[in-house]
Scaffold this motif. Structure first.
Motif, PDB file in Angstrom:
ATOM      1  N   LEU A  55      -1.631  15.403  55.756  1.00  0.00           N
ATOM      2  CA  LEU A  55      -1.737  15.934  57.117  1.00  0.00           C
ATOM      3  C   LEU A  55      -0.622  16.918  57.416  1.00  0.00           C
ATOM      4  O   LEU A  55      -0.820  17.917  58.117  1.00  0.00           O
ATOM      5  CB  LEU A  55      -1.705  14.775  58.127  1.00  0.00           C
ATOM      6  N   VAL A  56       0.557  16.651  56.883  1.00  0.00           N
ATOM      7  CA  VAL A  56       1.721  17.506  57.137  1.00  0.00           C
ATOM      8  C   VAL A  56       1.714  18.742  56.239  1.00  0.00           C
ATOM      9  O   VAL A  56       2.013  19.851  56.685  1.00  0.00           O
ATOM     10  CB  VAL A  56       3.025  16.707  56.939  1.00  0.00           C
ATOM     11  N   THR A  57       1.351  18.535  54.954  1.00  0.00           N
ATOM     12  CA  THR A  57       1.475  19.630  53.984  1.00  0.00           C
ATOM     13  C   THR A  57       0.189  20.414  53.765  1.00  0.00           C
ATOM     14  O   THR A  57       0.220  21.565  53.320  1.00  0.00           O
ATOM     15  CB  THR A  57       1.923  19.066  52.630  1.00  0.00           C
ATOM     16  N   LEU A  58      -0.959  19.755  54.027  1.00  0.00           N
ATOM     17  CA  LEU A  58      -2.272  20.331  53.727  1.00  0.00           C
ATOM     18  C   LEU A  58      -2.383  20.752  52.264  1.00  0.00           C
ATOM     19  O   LEU A  58      -3.098  21.700  51.907  1.00  0.00           O
ATOM     20  CB  LEU A  58      -2.577  21.518  54.640  1.00  0.00           C
TER      21      LEU A  58
ATOM     22  N   LEU B 286      -5.967  13.906  70.360  1.00  0.00           N
ATOM     23  CA  LEU B 286      -4.697  14.538  69.998  1.00  0.00           C
ATOM     24  C   LEU B 286      -4.905  15.967  69.507  1.00  0.00           C
ATOM     25  O   LEU B 286      -4.096  16.858  69.801  1.00  0.00           O
ATOM     26  CB  LEU B 286      -3.998  13.703  68.923  1.00  0.00           C
ATOM     27  N   GLY B 287      -6.004  16.187  68.773  1.00  0.00           N
ATOM     28  CA  GLY B 287      -6.294  17.541  68.317  1.00  0.00           C
ATOM     29  C   GLY B 287      -6.596  18.478  69.469  1.00  0.00           C
ATOM     30  O   GLY B 287      -6.163  19.638  69.483  1.00  0.00           O
ATOM     31  N   ASP B 288      -7.339  17.968  70.444  1.00  0.00           N
ATOM     32  CA  ASP B 288      -7.662  18.778  71.619  1.00  0.00           C
ATOM     33  C   ASP B 288      -6.395  19.139  72.391  1.00  0.00           C
ATOM     34  O   ASP B 288      -6.237  20.278  72.840  1.00  0.00           O
ATOM     35  CB  ASP B 288      -8.635  18.003  72.512  1.00  0.00           C
ATOM     36  N   ARG B 289      -5.501  18.176  72.514  1.00  0.00           N
ATOM     37  CA  ARG B 289      -4.234  18.442  73.212  1.00  0.00           C
ATOM     38  C   ARG B 289      -3.420  19.483  72.461  1.00  0.00           C
ATOM     39  O   ARG B 289      -2.800  20.375  73.066  1.00  0.00           O
ATOM     40  CB  ARG B 289      -3.441  17.143  73.351  1.00  0.00           C
ATOM     41  N   SER B 290      -3.414  19.382  71.120  1.00  0.00           N
ATOM     42  CA  SER B 290      -2.658  20.335  70.312  1.00  0.00           C
ATOM     43  C   SER B 290      -3.222  21.753  70.449  1.00  0.00           C
ATOM     44  O   SER B 290      -2.472  22.731  70.569  1.00  0.00           O
ATOM     45  CB  SER B 290      -2.680  19.907  68.840  1.00  0.00           C
ATOM     46  N   ARG B 291      -4.543  21.862  70.475  1.00  0.00           N
ATOM     47  CA  ARG B 291      -5.170  23.182  70.592  1.00  0.00           C
ATOM     48  C   ARG B 291      -4.914  23.780  71.969  1.00  0.00           C
ATOM     49  O   ARG B 291      -4.701  24.987  72.112  1.00  0.00           O
ATOM     50  CB  ARG B 291      -6.662  23.081  70.324  1.00  0.00           C
TER      51      ARG B 291
ATOM     52  N   ILE C 138       0.506  21.101  63.893  1.00  0.00           N
ATOM     53  CA  ILE C 138      -0.080  20.531  62.675  1.00  0.00           C
ATOM     54  C   ILE C 138      -1.510  20.084  62.908  1.00  0.00           C
ATOM     55  O   ILE C 138      -2.408  20.369  62.112  1.00  0.00           O
ATOM     56  CB  ILE C 138       0.781  19.341  62.191  1.00  0.00           C
ATOM     57  N   LEU C 139      -1.739  19.371  64.005  1.00  0.00           N
ATOM     58  CA  LEU C 139      -3.073  18.832  64.258  1.00  0.00           C
ATOM     59  C   LEU C 139      -4.087  19.943  64.503  1.00  0.00           C
ATOM     60  O   LEU C 139      -5.241  19.851  64.062  1.00  0.00           O
ATOM     61  CB  LEU C 139      -3.035  17.877  65.445  1.00  0.00           C
ATOM     62  N   ALA C 140      -3.681  20.972  65.209  1.00  0.00           N
ATOM     63  CA  ALA C 140      -4.591  22.085  65.467  1.00  0.00           C
ATOM     64  C   ALA C 140      -5.021  22.749  64.167  1.00  0.00           C
ATOM     65  O   ALA C 140      -6.164  23.200  64.024  1.00  0.00           O
ATOM     66  CB  ALA C 140      -3.919  23.106  66.386  1.00  0.00           C
ATOM     67  N   ARG C 141      -4.093  22.795  63.193  1.00  0.00           N
ATOM     68  CA  ARG C 141      -4.400  23.433  61.910  1.00  0.00           C
ATOM     69  C   ARG C 141      -5.156  22.509  60.969  1.00  0.00           C
ATOM     70  O   ARG C 141      -6.003  22.957  60.190  1.00  0.00           O
ATOM     71  CB  ARG C 141      -3.106  23.889  61.236  1.00  0.00           C
ATOM     72  N   ALA C 142      -4.856  21.213  61.031  1.00  0.00           N
ATOM     73  CA  ALA C 142      -5.361  20.299  60.008  1.00  0.00           C
ATOM     74  C   ALA C 142      -6.706  19.672  60.347  1.00  0.00           C
ATOM     75  O   ALA C 142      -7.540  19.466  59.452  1.00  0.00           O
ATOM     76  CB  ALA C 142      -4.333  19.192  59.773  1.00  0.00           C
ATOM     77  N   LEU C 143      -6.921  19.361  61.599  1.00  0.00           N
ATOM     78  CA  LEU C 143      -8.121  18.607  61.958  1.00  0.00           C
ATOM     79  C   LEU C 143      -9.364  19.486  61.982  1.00  0.00           C
ATOM     80  O   LEU C 143      -9.283  20.680  62.267  1.00  0.00           O
ATOM     81  CB  LEU C 143      -7.931  17.950  63.331  1.00  0.00           C
ATOM     82  N   PRO C 144     -10.528  18.897  61.686  1.00  0.00           N
ATOM     83  CA  PRO C 144     -11.779  19.656  61.807  1.00  0.00           C
ATOM     84  C   PRO C 144     -12.068  19.974  63.271  1.00  0.00           C
ATOM     85  O   PRO C 144     -11.369  19.493  64.175  1.00  0.00           O
ATOM     86  CB  PRO C 144     -12.828  18.711  61.212  1.00  0.00           C
ATOM     87  N   SER C 145     -13.098  20.739  63.518  1.00  0.00           N
ATOM     88  CA  SER C 145     -13.434  21.142  64.882  1.00  0.00           C
ATOM     89  C   SER C 145     -13.828  19.930  65.727  1.00  0.00           C
ATOM     90  O   SER C 145     -14.234  18.882  65.206  1.00  0.00           O
ATOM     91  CB  SER C 145     -14.580  22.145  64.869  1.00  0.00           C
TER      92      SER C 145
END
Length: 397
Positions: free
Chosen positions: A136-139, A276-281, A288-295
């Motif tokens: 998750l951190v490094t992708l 958490l991804g929505d908050r990051s976006r 990290i979450l915005a970049r790593a998580l799927p849509s």
């Protein structure tokens, strides 16, 4: 108007034919071998055990046959996993049958006995959890492949351990023989292996490994609880089961219930990832979450599918549990705490599916619903057994 309707019907028919053609084209030689092997196996089982089977056993065998054929063709990785588990478990069972024991056979002692298989499962799943968090951190694609591989290894060893343990329950105490789902230790093994397996399926469909960093930590927590149950409570020891558990229906009700729990758990943690991804976006920081998580759409779809499958299995398991209760206690429903909380879980997810299909609810509000449902499921799974008394009190520590 009639011509337009005819053209629409013709277009629909062509679409169906094309879809069926694409499905047929996906079947390869391995799929045909899978189908043939399962068909021969079922034929042999019917021939050997025909005199011992009764109606519902034929129904269960037929259901397993259709399910395994369909799942294997839909998800080809399952074919290899299933054959690996069956082959290794049969090897362990064969070693016992020729008089080998963990005391004098290295393979049994360190790999194939039920206890060893579960310990390997725990180790692999803990390592997989760490790998997913690093991913998750490094992708790093390399780290991601390692995480997936470790999860597969844990799943395989968990189910191998369960298969061999089933045979071990008969060794030395034939009257103790039972499917290994009779105490908290055994069902936690089922839960860990099933949750990891279904996560791997959803990972393969979404083409994203980042959700493993949300799902696998809870599996790791369950694995840690298993360690405590093993070395402090010694619940890994094989013991006789109470009369109420000596039932054909237990073999169906309990595993199906925990497969449903596995899907509910995955949906809950994907819901957390969505939030958490929505908050990051929305923060606009490109974290990290915005970049790593799927849509969000992918996660929303995964949540709904996991809940729909879990709800179907939970419904069937609850009906089977009612049949079992009638056989064991004389009534289909007694408002026992476990039954009451099972109803609460069922109503909760029925509400979720109704809101999604009838009201069109999507997105963040459904993610919150899915995530908060984890606490309802957890209390039904563990809380009732640990803190409340009732007809299911045999599940206490």
């Amino acid at each position: 108007m009639m011509a337009s309707s005819s053209q629409a019907d013709e277009s629909l028919s062509l679409t169906k034919i094309e879809a069926e053609g694409r499905w047929v084209n996906r079947i390869n030689k391995l799929d045909l071998l899978w189908f043939a092997g399962l068909t021969v196996t079922v034929g042999v089982l019917v021939d050997v055990f025909n005199s011992q089977f009764w109606f519902w056993q034929y129904v269960v065998l037929g259901t397993w046959y259709v399910t395994l054929v369909a799942v294997g063709i839909h998800w080809r990785a399952f074919q290899a996993a299933f054959l690996t588990v069956v082959s290794a478990a049969l090897l362990g069972i064969w070693l016992y049958s020729i008089g080998q024991t963990p005391a004098n056979d290295v393979i049994l002692c360190y790999v194939l006995q039920g206890y060893a298989g579960v310990m390997w499962m725990i180790g692999f799943l803990l390592a997989a959890t760490a790998a997913y968090l690093i991913y998750l951190v490094t992708l790093s694609e390399k780290v991601g492949r390692v995480a997936t591989g470790l999860t597969w290894a844990g799943v395989l060893m968990g189910f191998i351990g369960l298969g061999v343990r089933w045979r071990e329950t008969y060794i030395g105490h034939p009257d103790w023989g039972h499917v290994p789902v009779t105490n908290l230790w055994e069902v936690l093994v089922v839960f860990c292996a099933a949750t990891a397996l279904f996560y791997l399926y959803y990972e393969s469909r979404s083409k994203s490994r980042s959700l493993g960093a949300f799902v696998m930590p809870l599996v790791a927590a369950a694995a840690g609880f298993l360690i405590w149950l093993t070395f402090v409570q010694h619940m890994d020891r094989i013991a006789p089961i109470i009369p109420a558990l000596q039932s054909f229906w237990m073999k169906l009700h309990v595993p199906m219930m925990f497969v449903a729990y596995a899907n509910f758990t995955i949906a809950s943690l994907v819901g957390l990832a969505y939030i958490l991804g929505d908050r990051s976006r929305r923060s606009g920081g490109g974290g990290i979450l915005a970049r790593a998580l799927p849509s969000g759409e992918v996660m929303d779809n995964m949540m709904s599918k996991a809940i729909a499958l879990g709800f179907l299995l939970f419904t069937i398991a609850t009906i089977l549990g009612a049949v079992w209760a009638a056989k064991a206690w004389g009534g289909f429903w007694s408002w026992d705490p476990k039954e009451t909380w099972a109803l609460i879980v069922w109503l909760n997810y029925a509400g979720y599916l109704h809101a999604r299909t009838s009201k069109g609810w999507r997105g963040k509000q459904m993610a919150w619903w899915s995530f908060m449902s984890l606490w309802v499921v957890t209390f039904c799974f563990l809380g009732v057994n640990l803190f409340l008394s009732g007809l299911h009190s045999y599940g206490k520590l």
